[in-house]
Design an enzyme around this catalytic site. Structure first.
Site, PDB file in Angstrom:
ATOM      1  N   GLU A 280      43.916  43.651  31.888  1.00 16.85           N
ATOM      2  CA  GLU A 280      44.902  42.568  31.817  1.00 16.85           C
ATOM      3  C   GLU A 280      44.297  41.337  31.162  1.00 16.85           C
ATOM      4  OE1 GLU A 280      46.702  41.559  35.525  1.00 16.85           O
ATOM      5  OE2 GLU A 280      46.981  43.647  36.082  1.00 16.85           O
ATOM      6  N   LYS A 282      43.300  37.564  30.960  1.00 15.42           N
ATOM      7  CA  LYS A 282      42.886  36.646  32.022  1.00 15.42           C
ATOM      8  C   LYS A 282      43.342  35.239  31.656  1.00 15.42           C
ATOM      9  CE  LYS A 282      38.905  35.344  34.814  1.00 15.42           C
ATOM     10  NZ  LYS A 282      39.237  33.960  34.968  1.00 15.42           N
ATOM     11  N   ARG A 447      35.035  40.726  47.251  1.00 14.53           N
ATOM     12  CA  ARG A 447      34.747  40.906  45.840  1.00 14.53           C
ATOM     13  C   ARG A 447      34.245  42.328  45.664  1.00 14.53           C
ATOM     14  NH1 ARG A 447      34.160  36.735  42.425  1.00 14.53           N
ATOM     15  NH2 ARG A 447      33.847  35.211  44.074  1.00 14.53           N
ATOM     16  N   LYS A 453      35.744  41.165  35.789  1.00 15.55           N
ATOM     17  CA  LYS A 453      36.114  40.186  34.759  1.00 15.55           C
ATOM     18  C   LYS A 453      35.110  40.170  33.620  1.00 15.55           C
ATOM     19  CE  LYS A 453      34.391  36.491  37.783  1.00 15.55           C
ATOM     20  NZ  LYS A 453      34.762  35.442  38.725  1.00 15.55           N
TER      21      LYS A 453
HETATM   22  P1  ATP Z   1      36.650  33.903  41.736  1.00 10.88           P
HETATM   23  O1  ATP Z   1      38.117  33.739  41.845  1.00 10.88           O
HETATM   24  O2  ATP Z   1      36.243  35.248  41.215  1.00 10.88           O
HETATM   25  O3  ATP Z   1      35.880  33.402  42.888  1.00 10.88           O
HETATM   26  P2  ATP Z   1      36.748  31.807  39.932  1.00 10.88           P
HETATM   27  O4  ATP Z   1      37.654  31.040  40.786  1.00 10.88           O
HETATM   28  O5  ATP Z   1      35.632  31.089  39.239  1.00 10.88           O
HETATM   29  O6  ATP Z   1      36.090  32.986  40.646  1.00 10.88           O
HETATM   30  P3  ATP Z   1      37.280  33.363  37.691  1.00 10.88           P
HETATM   31  O7  ATP Z   1      35.846  33.701  37.597  1.00 10.88           O
HETATM   32  O8  ATP Z   1      37.810  32.575  36.566  1.00 10.88           O
HETATM   33  O9  ATP Z   1      37.658  32.563  38.941  1.00 10.88           O
HETATM   34  O10 ATP Z   1      38.094  34.765  37.839  1.00 10.88           O
HETATM   35  C1  ATP Z   1      38.998  35.169  38.794  1.00 10.88           C
HETATM   36  C2  ATP Z   1      40.310  34.427  38.702  1.00 10.88           C
HETATM   37  O11 ATP Z   1      41.000  34.693  37.510  1.00 10.88           O
HETATM   38  C3  ATP Z   1      41.334  34.829  39.753  1.00 10.88           C
HETATM   39  O12 ATP Z   1      41.072  34.209  40.970  1.00 10.88           O
HETATM   40  C4  ATP Z   1      42.645  34.362  39.138  1.00 10.88           C
HETATM   41  O13 ATP Z   1      42.893  33.026  39.503  1.00 10.88           O
HETATM   42  C5  ATP Z   1      42.384  34.371  37.644  1.00 10.88           C
HETATM   43  N1  ATP Z   1      43.191  35.323  36.852  1.00 10.88           N
HETATM   44  C6  ATP Z   1      43.692  35.068  35.640  1.00 10.88           C
HETATM   45  N2  ATP Z   1      44.330  36.114  35.142  1.00 10.88           N
HETATM   46  C7  ATP Z   1      44.259  37.099  36.067  1.00 10.88           C
HETATM   47  C8  ATP Z   1      44.734  38.451  36.118  1.00 10.88           C
HETATM   48  N3  ATP Z   1      45.409  39.022  35.118  1.00 10.88           N
HETATM   49  N4  ATP Z   1      44.460  39.168  37.242  1.00 10.88           N
HETATM   50  C9  ATP Z   1      43.770  38.629  38.261  1.00 10.88           C
HETATM   51  N5  ATP Z   1      43.292  37.355  38.253  1.00 10.88           N
HETATM   52  C10 ATP Z   1      43.525  36.593  37.172  1.00 10.88           C
END
Ligand code: ATP
Length: 613
Positions: A280, A282, A447, A453
């Site tokens: 998907e 992001k 996690r 990601k």
């Molecule tokens: P984490 O949520 O992993 O603790 P973080 O807040 O720094 O870390 P990211 O590392 O940017 O976030 O990656 C996860 C986040 O990406 C998710 O919490 C969600 O908010 C976002 N996200 C964006 N697109 C998607 C998607 N298609 N599926 C799941 N999450 C997504």
């Protein structure tokens, strides 16, 4: 329970230096609090209800100072001066209460019920004259309080009791309190026995007790994952024992703890790990969990706070376009340019997170919700369905338009296709991709490799930022003397040990404005000694209790004899050339974990190359 008893427990918790001791005191405190257990848990977390109910006393520092002045008889200027000196309004209230200039006429013994009740009343007071009413209710409490009680009463409206008690420690204490009932069940005893390795008799008893606690702790956490209200969980346990715990089930209106993504550094490694997967786009906005119950829609943040009032446009979209009576869905909301069909920068989206001028901003920067999961649909818990089926359910349940859509996705087992999709996503102004295991359930609060990601690289080797808890700071020197802060000592979170282990010192990336903000925030959470859950090889000029989390980028992760994060054989992990990016709205326990740092270290290309034969 009398508030004085609770204050004594808080005092003990504040003065111990090991987490085990802290847990033992907490366990006794929870047992003793009986039917007040829910309130004692909320008070110890500095809240008046679960995060999702967003109940706030609405007393800022100014009003607190006025309340302390009113109850003690000291002028407000003196209160302010002392606050500057001590950096904690709790200690100010304690000190001035000891030297009260006036004796109260209506002093009564305070119960937990009375203190909590007064703060709930303050939260419900609105409109004209509300400040006066709040001031009255607050100083009434201080009037009747002993110095120690005053210290903790003054900290409640600040939302930080400085006890350093995190959710994991509360869950451990609950497990300890109910483990006897738990092991009365024959079935449970057999389950534990079968998982035991130890053969020697004298050690078996110990192992049995440890395994039993661990198993019960997992059960408590599983409930917490679908119902993020530890106060209520403790109350059900107090009322009905483990049968009360069993009764907790998922329902709209009660946020689920979000699933989290792992990282891998390349398309090849992702495919190697997952095989055929759903990839998907992001999106870089904010994560929302949407709960629909008939026409009622509630929106929760990643921290399970109720943020519904901020997003009237999302509420409308869900009411109009989700074809289900009841549902819990999750997605990323972002400001979107419908002409170019591209997302607006994160700095624009983040302006939508506000309490005031909500309607105007909603018109100016409408949000689009990209939905990516469904956990509950028309009376059924869908968390355990394989992701591929949940996604099909989503397709059926959402009538997509400008305001609400499913995330862009492809299904593939070809690293080249994954890479192409990744590059196209970046070209479209997105952050990268998240690859998802089509067979995995929704794993609340953890996690796991169900989500992986892959983000656009920052310059340098480390291809993702990390979120670190601040555990101390160094005084400013040279040009920075005026800020009182020259650098930060930061830590990653060790989930196994519920501790914060030092990983880096940061001195760059902070503008003058950030430095001033940091100094103000940190001086208010400073500690004389190393806080209980902090594990650090370095001693900063000033310790702070882990509370604030910042996002940090660095060139790489290196092995280090200085830091304690992931320390084995005398070597921990450290960050090379770290820079602070911004504050994160995360709890300290949501900082990047030591396990993630280890994984990121392994992922670094330099290490991967070295390891090749
Ligand atoms: P984490 O949520 O992993 O603790 P973080 O807040 O720094 O870390 P990211 O590392 O940017 O976030 O990656 C996860 C986040 O990406 C998710 O919490 C969600 O908010 C976002 N996200 C964006 N697109 C998607 C998607 N298609 N599926 C799941 N999450 C997504």
């Amino acid at each position: 329970m009398q508030f004085s008893e609770l204050a004594e427990y808080f005092h003990k918790i504040e003065s111990v230096s090991s987490r085990l001791e802290m847990m033992a005191i907490l366990s006794e405190m929870l047992k003793k609090s009986g039917k007040d257990v829910k309130k004692t848990i909320y008070i110890s977390q500095g809240i008046l209800g679960p995060g999702h109910e967003a109940l706030e006393a609405g007393i800022g520092e100014g009003l607190l100072e006025a309340g302390i002045a009113k109850a003690s008889g000291y002028p407000k200027d003196e209160v302010k001066k002392l606050y500057k000196q001590l950096g904690d309004l709790g200690e100010v209230a304690q000190k001035l209460s000891k030297n009260k200039k006036q004796q109260s006429l209506f002093s009564e013994k305070l119960s937990v019920q009375k203190v909590f009740g007064n703060f709930v009343k303050m939260a419900a007071t609105e409109g004209r004259g509300s400040q006066e009413t709040k001031l009255g209710a607050f100083s009434e409490l201080l009037n009747s309080a002993s110095p120690l009680e005053a210290k903790y009463i003054a900290r409640i409206p600040l939302g930080n009791m400085r006890l350093g008690v995190g959710d994991p420690t509360i869950m451990d204490a609950l497990a300890l309190n109910y483990v006897d009932e738990f092991t009365r069940s024959k079935k449970i005893r057999a389950q534990i026995e079968s998982a035991m390795k130890e053969k020697k008799d004298e050690k078996r008893k110990e192992e049995f007790a440890r395994k039993a606690r661990q198993l019960l702790r997992e059960k408590i956490e599983a409930k917490y994952n679908i119902h993020s209200d530890l106060g209520e969980i403790a109350e059900r346990l107090a009322e009905k024992g483990l049968a009360g715990l069993e009764e907790i089930s998922m329902k709209p209106g009660s946020p689920i703890r979000p699933t989290l993504a792992e990282r891998l550094p390349s398309a090849e490694q992702i495919i190697e790990k997952l095989g055929k997967c759903i990839v998907e786009a992001k999106y870089d906005g904010f994560r929302v969990q949407v709960h629909k119950k008939g026409n009622d829609v509630a929106i929760y943040s990643r921290q399970s706070e109720n943020v519904t009032h901020m997003f009237p446009d999302l509420v409308d979209a869900v009411r109009e376009r989700v074809r289900a009576k009841d549902a819990i869905i999750e997605g990323e909301a972002l400001a979107y340019n419908s002409v170019t069909q591209q997302p607006l920068p994160f700095q624009v989206t983040i302006q939508r997170k506000r309490k005031y001028n909500v309607e105007k901003m909603a018109e100016e920067f409408p949000l689009r919700l990209f939905v990516f999961d469904v956990m509950y649909l028309d009376g059924k818990n869908t968390m355990n369905l394989p992701f591929i089926e949940r996604r099909k359910k989503l397709e059926g349940a959402i009538s997509q338009n400008e305001k609400i859509a499913l995330t862009d996705a492809i299904e593939t087992n070809d690293p080249k296709k994954l890479e192409e999709f990744f590059l196209a996503s970046i070209e479209n102004g997105l952050e990268g991709i998240i690859a998802k295991d089509p067979a995995a359930p929704y794993i609340a609060g953890a996690r796991k490799y169900a989500w992986i990601k892959l983000k656009r690289s920052y310059k340098g080797e480390l291809n993702d930022s990390v979120d670190l808890a601040i555990i101390g700071y160094y005084k400013g020197r040279g040009k920075r003397t005026k800020f009182g802060l020259g650098g930060l000592l930061c830590a990653a979170y060790n989930e196994q040990e519920d501790s914060f282990q030092s990983i880096t010192k940061i001195g760059t990336g902070m503008s003058e404005q950030i430095l001033a903000e940091l100094e103000e925030k940190l001086s208010a959470t400073s500690e004389k000694e190393k806080p209980a859950r902090v594990d650090s090889g370095l001693s900063p000029d000033i310790w702070v209790k882990p509370f604030y989390v910042i996002e940090v980028v660095a060139d790489e992760i290196t092995r280090s004899p200085t830091h304690t994060a992931g320390k084995t054989g005398g070597q921990g992990y450290a960050l090379r050339f770290p820079r602070m990016i911004k504050f994160r709205e995360k709890k300290p326990e949501e900082a990047t974990t030591v396990a993630e740092i280890e994984q990121m270290y392994r992922n670094q290309k330099s290490v991967a190359l070295e390891e090749k034969p």
